[in-house]
Design a protein around this motif. Structure first.
Motif, short mmCIF file in Angstrom:
data_model
loop_
_atom_site.label_atom_id
_atom_site.label_comp_id
_atom_site.label_asym_id
_atom_site.label_seq_id
_atom_site.Cartn_x
_atom_site.Cartn_y
_atom_site.Cartn_z
N THR A 110 2.26 1.71 -3.37
CA THR A 110 1.19 2.12 -4.29
C THR A 110 0.93 3.62 -4.18
O THR A 110 0.80 4.33 -5.19
CB THR A 110 -0.09 1.34 -3.99
N LEU A 111 0.84 4.12 -2.96
CA LEU A 111 0.57 5.54 -2.76
C LEU A 111 1.67 6.41 -3.35
O LEU A 111 1.41 7.50 -3.88
CB LEU A 111 0.40 5.83 -1.27
N LYS A 112 2.89 5.94 -3.31
CA LYS A 112 4.00 6.71 -3.87
C LYS A 112 3.91 6.82 -5.39
O LYS A 112 4.48 7.74 -5.98
CB LYS A 112 5.32 6.07 -3.47
N LEU B 199 -9.97 4.66 2.41
CA LEU B 199 -9.32 3.44 2.88
C LEU B 199 -10.03 2.93 4.12
O LEU B 199 -10.09 3.62 5.14
CB LEU B 199 -7.84 3.71 3.17
N CYS C 96 1.19 11.91 -2.86
CA CYS C 96 -0.04 12.29 -3.59
C CYS C 96 -0.25 13.78 -3.43
O CYS C 96 -1.11 14.24 -2.66
CB CYS C 96 -1.24 11.50 -3.07
N LEU D 89 -9.01 9.56 -1.85
CA LEU D 89 -8.63 8.26 -1.31
C LEU D 89 -9.55 7.89 -0.17
O LEU D 89 -9.74 8.67 0.77
CB LEU D 89 -7.18 8.27 -0.82
N LEU E 3 1.79 8.82 1.76
CA LEU E 3 0.63 9.55 1.27
C LEU E 3 0.99 10.96 0.81
O LEU E 3 0.30 11.54 -0.03
CB LEU E 3 -0.44 9.61 2.38
N LEU F 222 -9.66 12.84 1.74
CA LEU F 222 -9.11 11.66 2.37
C LEU F 222 -10.06 11.17 3.45
O LEU F 222 -10.50 11.95 4.30
CB LEU F 222 -7.73 11.96 2.98
N LEU G 64 -3.51 11.31 -7.77
CA LEU G 64 -4.66 10.95 -6.93
C LEU G 64 -5.26 12.19 -6.27
O LEU G 64 -4.55 13.03 -5.72
CB LEU G 64 -4.22 9.95 -5.85
N LEU H 295 -3.80 15.44 -3.76
CA LEU H 295 -4.88 14.88 -2.96
C LEU H 295 -5.75 15.99 -2.37
O LEU H 295 -5.24 16.97 -1.82
CB LEU H 295 -4.30 14.01 -1.84
N LEU I 182 0.83 -1.20 0.00
CA LEU I 182 0.00 0.00 0.00
C LEU I 182 0.86 1.26 0.00
O LEU I 182 0.57 2.22 -0.72
CB LEU I 182 -0.93 -0.01 1.22
N CYS J 61 0.89 7.00 -7.01
CA CYS J 61 -0.36 7.69 -7.38
C CYS J 61 -0.18 9.20 -7.28
O CYS J 61 -0.77 9.86 -6.40
CB CYS J 61 -1.50 7.21 -6.50
#
Length: 730
Positions: free
Chosen positions: A595-597, A607, A625, A605, A622, A631, A602, A628, A592, A599
């Protein structure tokens, strides 16, 4: 070499030299925006937010100042996404727009003061106004309506302090000329509907709780003087979206009372969404269906399950060419839906754009499940051929078990049938639809995998050594992805994808009662457990994917597929992950974070995971992003780091919504919430921070205070796929 040949060669050499010189000349010449034509510049400026357009770009030069005030750019204005604009800035913008704007939307501008709303009266040329979610009292609304004599479309909230008697005669005159009205009802009331005798389009959203904050039941008795509801003589479109509660259903039936006497002759759209398994019965449904079928101009239809039967549906669709159909949670209509669409029950099935079949074939596991209770590839293939223009398809809460498929029509997998929807842009699937079946040679690997209980005896890895490989694809799934590969090949332009396990239920309480009564217990569908990391990795074949929802997938353990997906889907803007892998521990944390790195685009989000640890490592990942905006973190047994949270908010300056429902004490949550609001509210006028213990008894009232514009976007789990315009189910 002859002279002719030598001459040709020399001529070619001269042309090459001249081309090189011309290229060097062009490269040394600077071309600025002022050299572009006005038409090209206007096309560019259309993509600039109105605040930047008028306050920044217009001050660059005289030419841009003139173009920024062109009527083509200032006719249709939306301030809904201008989260950094405070009251003074919006007032200044409204002053400049006063003589130009005709369509103005402040939908969801909950942070603006009531005084700013009064400045809307300057925009006397406005014909379409949306102030849903704004601070607008009945007196301010009256003064506003009195100034906007050209108004033909209005959207606003009917709040508990709304008083019909505050409307002046001038305001009533303006309402009498309205052709479109959207009301969000936060209290039992007819709002301004009695004044709108010329309505062609009426959109209603009911969000009234059954119980007040003091625990007193809400009475649905309407105020005196608001019982003269017009008969909707000119009505063409009617939509109603309900939140859970008996009061909302009772009030809806009062709005529909006149339909029992007279069905509008021009009605083309009738959409009613009522959550829960047992909506109140409406006796006028058969006459409505018959009326819709006789005219033959139906565009969109959605009725609750208790309002429909096979005969009613057949009458409504017969002779029509609908564009939007929704049969959510209507399992009894399973045969009639496909009969109408595939066997000439509609005039032209190719006009269908969106189709919602969520839960239409649902049979509880306590009952006998037969072949007819599941999605059949052959039937879906016929649907893809007959309704080939479908762009939005919702199959949530349905089932497809590959080993039971007979391969009707030559298809061996449901995904192969869905691949024939070449125009598909958004799709919601049950998790079991991606599985290739249980009887594969990979299944022994599933059964013989070591239990996590015994892994605790192994030697712990040294700190600093990475025991996670992003590219590894070995997971408990083991199943092949041949079916999914066919879907991705046939529909490579999917922009929205939702894969939802059949037993997933969000822990947020607002929708929990009605949701639990209409879905199956978690874990009952063993086919859904076969969907793992290898399936998520295959989604990298969707380069245009912008919205992704993954919920209730117990077969995803390490999350390696998420990393591969994020590396390829660079345009991913909305990501929702809920109950991935085991609910007793969160094994996919390293994946995870990686993955965030990835996106970087994005914007939203969500979660939801029982044991989420929102520590410094999580918020550091996070922070990649950078775009963003919204959240939402939901974790019944989760923990959070207050200092890491503040550091994250400092880095990501576009975040205007931070909602976190975790474990911990009420004092710790309130302390962090106050610290974030005190520190960042001045620079972010639209900032909404809600931090609360998930199991606290006051949580329902806290959620109720969240602005609907934010609540509907991300906090509550819901599917927006295949929903008709202006209506999404709760």
């Amino acid at each position: 070499m002859s002279g002719a040949v030598r001459g040709v060669a020399e001529d070619m050499d001269r042309q090459i030299v001249q081309a090189v010189c011309d290229e060097d000349t062009m490269s040394s010449t600077s071309v600025g925006m002022s050299d572009l034509s006005d038409e090209i510049l206007l096309c560019i400026l259309r993509h600039v937010p109105v605040c930047d357009l008028l306050l920044n770009v217009a001050n660059v030069c005289h030419k841009l100042h003139t173009l920024c005030h062109d009527k083509t750019l200032l006719t249709n204005i939306s301030l809904s996404e201008e989260y950094m604009a405070d009251d003074l800035l919006v007032q200044h913008i409204l002053k400049q727009l006063a003589n130009h704007v005709q369509s103005l939307s402040l939908n969801g501008c909950y942070w603006l003061s009531g005084k700013t709303m009064e400045h809307l009266a300057r925009c006397r040329m406005v014909t379409h106004l949306d102030v849903t979610g704004c601070r607008l009292t009945s007196r301010r609304l009256s003064r506003l309506l009195s100034s906007l004599s050209l108004l033909s479309s209005l959207a606003f909230d009917v709040t508990p302090n709304f008083d019909f008697a505050d409307l002046t005669s001038e305001a009533v005159d303006s309402l009498s000329r309205l052709s479109e009205l959207k009301q969000t009802l936060l209290t039992p009331s007819y709002g301004v509907v009695p004044c709108c005798a010329q309505l062609r389009k009426l959109m209603l959203q009911f969000d009234i709780p059954d119980v007040t904050r003091d625990g007193v039941g809400v009475c649905c008795q309407l105020m005196v003087g608001q019982s003269s509801v017009p008969h909707y003589q000119h009505l063409e479109k009617f939509t109603a979206r309900l939140a859970p509660g008996e009061v909302n259903q009772t009030l809806l039936l009062l709005y529909l009372a006149v339909f029992s006497v007279h069905i509008p002759k021009r009605l083309q759209v009738f959409l009613v969404s009522i959550p829960g398994p047992n909506p109140a019965h409406w006796p006028a449904a058969p006459s409505l269906a018959q009326s819709l079928g006789q005219r033959g101009d139906l565009e969109a239809l959605q009725l609750p399950r208790s309002w429909l039967d096979s005969l009613t549906l057949k009458r409504a669709l017969e002779g029509n060419s609908p564009k939007h159909l929704s049969f959510s949670r209507c399992p009894a209509l399973w045969p009639q839906v496909f009969q109408s669409l595939l066997e000439g029950g509609v005039r032209d099935a190719t006009q269908l754009i969106s189709l919602n079949l969520s839960g239409i074939n649902q049979v509880l596991y306590s009952e006998c499940r037969s072949m007819e209770d599941q999605l059949v590839p052959g039937t879906m293939s016929r649907l893809a051929v007959g309704c080939f223009n479908i762009k939005h398809l919702n199959l949530m809460h349905t089932h497809y078990h590959h080993e039971n498929s007979n391969g009707l029509g030559g298809e061996r997998h449901l995904c192969a049938s869905l691949a024939k929807f070449r125009h598909l842009r958004s799709l919601t699937l049950p998790a079991c639809a991606l599985s290739d079946g249980l009887n594969t040679h990979h299944m022994p690997t599933i059964n013989t995998s070591p239990s996590p209980l015994f892994q605790g005896l192994k030697k712990a890895p040294r700190v600093g050594l990475q025991n996670y490989k992003p590219d590894s694809e070995n997971s408990l799934s083991g199943d092949s992805t041949s079916g999914l590969a066919q879907l991705l090949t046939g529909c490579p332009f999917l922009e929205t994808l939702e894969v939802i396990g059949p037993g997933f239920v969000s822990v947020l309480p607002r929708l929990e009662p009605c949701t639990r009564a209409s879905v199956e217990p978690r874990g009952m569908c063993v086919w859904a457990k076969g969907v793992g990391d290898v399936h998520l990795a295959a989604l990298e074949a969707l380069p245009q994917l912008g919205r992704l929802t993954l919920a209730g997938l117990p077969g995803v353990l390490k999350g390696t597929g998420l990393v591969q997906l994020a590396r390829q889907c660079k345009d991913l803007q909305v990501l929702s992950l809920a109950n991935i892998g085991s609910l007793k521990t969160m094994n996919y944390t390293p994946a995870l974070l990686d993955t965030l790195k990835q996106c970087t685009q994005l914007q939203e989000l969500r979660l939801e995971q029982p044991y989420l640890n929102a520590n410094a490592s999580f918020f550091e990942a996070l922070s990649y992003c950078s775009r963003l905006q919204r959240l939402c973190l939901i974790s019944r047994s989760g923990t959070f780091d207050s200092s890491a949270t503040e550091t994250f908010m400092e880095r990501c300056r576009h975040v205007i919504m931070f909602h976190m429902f975790m474990g911990g004490t009420l004092l710790a949550c309130r302390t962090l919430q106050k610290a974030l609001l005190d520190r960042f509210s001045m620079e972010r006028p639209a900032l909404s921070v809600v931090i609360y213990p998930l199991q606290h008894e006051d949580l329902p009232s806290v959620i109720r205070d969240i602005p609907l514009s934010l609540l509907d976007r991300i906090t509550l789990f819901q599917s927006h796929v295949a929903q008709p315009p202006h209506l999404s189910p709760l």
